[in-house]
Design an enzyme around this catalytic site. Structure first.
Site, short mmCIF file in Angstrom:
data_model
loop_
_atom_site.label_atom_id
_atom_site.label_comp_id
_atom_site.label_asym_id
_atom_site.label_seq_id
_atom_site.Cartn_x
_atom_site.Cartn_y
_atom_site.Cartn_z
CG PHE A 101 0.15 4.95 3.49
CD1 PHE A 101 -1.03 5.00 4.21
CD2 PHE A 101 0.79 3.72 3.35
CE1 PHE A 101 -1.58 3.85 4.77
CE2 PHE A 101 0.25 2.56 3.90
CZ PHE A 101 -0.94 2.63 4.61
CB THR A 106 -0.93 0.03 1.23
OG1 THR A 106 -1.78 -1.12 1.20
CG2 THR A 106 -1.79 1.28 1.24
#
Length: 298
Positions: A175, A173
């Protein structure tokens, strides 16, 4: 000395919490129910930074960020890539043979099909991974297990029954790290990123004209996302990540062309690339800078 605070959306032990602790060791993490509350925590001064998930290598983009970030009043000052390593968590003393049901977030559940089939576990959907770990710790039953981060297991007193139970080992992921104040790195520092948001009219060739300047200037686009705004099909909004600094001549020229052909163009942030990008591209480690101030980065 008061600890600095970084806010995230989720429950303690969530992967966003882990991202905060990895990117900002020693900082206090502040869990928030929603992305809007995470952003508001920074505005109110309850946190210096916000850790905002923007895209995942398996699940794709995080839609809320497109609508919230442009009007948030915050600036992107860094990026962080967090590897998602799912653990099968059980109560102390439990064995994997005892487990009958596995609890986790629906996205995570879709990433552990091999585990479920191998052991014939019954999948049970919960609101998030760390929340699932909380529930398993509360129930204290060896037949109930959660799939979440190692951090969630530690915070809830659970033991790891099996590590890395995810099907895809590249699950990562990305960010954005956001702040109230803009903290642009110097143009002379290497490996900068620029994030821009803009609109184009729904007419033939509009996007081609907007993006043509990046191609002719040799600018590498690493992300281009489109979405509708205000329920209208007459115009499309785009979020764009490119390599470079606006004060670099090539990118400056490309942004000037974008501004001419687009509407409501706005730079959301200029920041240092995460070292993870260098690893992905196979580039050698960055040489230490000589006196150049770095922006906050993952």
């Amino acid at each position: 000395m008061t600890k600095k605070v970084i806010a995230f959306q989720g429950t303690p032990g969530a992967y966003s919490d882990l991202a905060c602790r990895t990117a900002k060791p020693g900082w206090q993490t502040l869990p928030c129910k929603t992305f809007a509350e995470t952003i508001e925590a920074v505005h109110k001064g309850d946190a210096e930074l916000a850790m905002l998930a923007c895209e995942n290598s398996l699940a794709g983009r995080v839609p809320d960020i497109h609508s919230l970030l442009p009007n948030s009043g915050l600036y992107i000052v860094g990026e962080h890539f967090q590897r998602v390593e799912h653990c099968l968590l059980g109560v102390p003393g439990a064995r994997i043979e005892d487990v009958k049901r596995v609890h986790t977030h629906p996205v995570a559940m879709g990433q552990i099909s091999t585990l479920l089939k191998t052991h014939n576990f019954t999948p049970v959907i919960e609101f998030d991974t760390a929340g699932a770990a909380e529930l398993v710790a509360l129930w204290k039953k060896p037949e109930e297990a959660a799939v979440a981060s190692e951090l969630a297991g530690q915070l809830n007193g659970l033991q790891i029954l099996q590590r890395n139970v995810e099907d895809a080992k590249h699950n990562t992921t990305r960010f954005y790290i956001a702040s109230r104040s803009e903290q642009r790195p110097s143009p002379s520092t290497p490996d900068n990123m620029t994030t821009v948001i803009f609109s184009v009219k729904n007419i033939p060739g509009a996007l081609y004209k907007v993006l043509g300047g990046f191609a002719t200037s040799g600018i590498n686009m690493t992300r281009l996302e489109s979405y509708m705004t205000g329920g209208s099909f007459a115009a499309t909004r785009f979020l764009l990540d490119v390599e470079g600094h606006p004060e670099d001549a090539p990118l400056g020229k490309a942004l000037a062309e974008l501004d001419f052909f687009s509407e409501n163009a706005k730079i959301l942030g200029v920041y240092k690339q995460s070292p993870f990008r260098r690893q992905m591209s196979g580039r050698p480690p960055e040489e230490p800078s000589s006196g150049c101030a770095d922006a906050i980065a993952g």
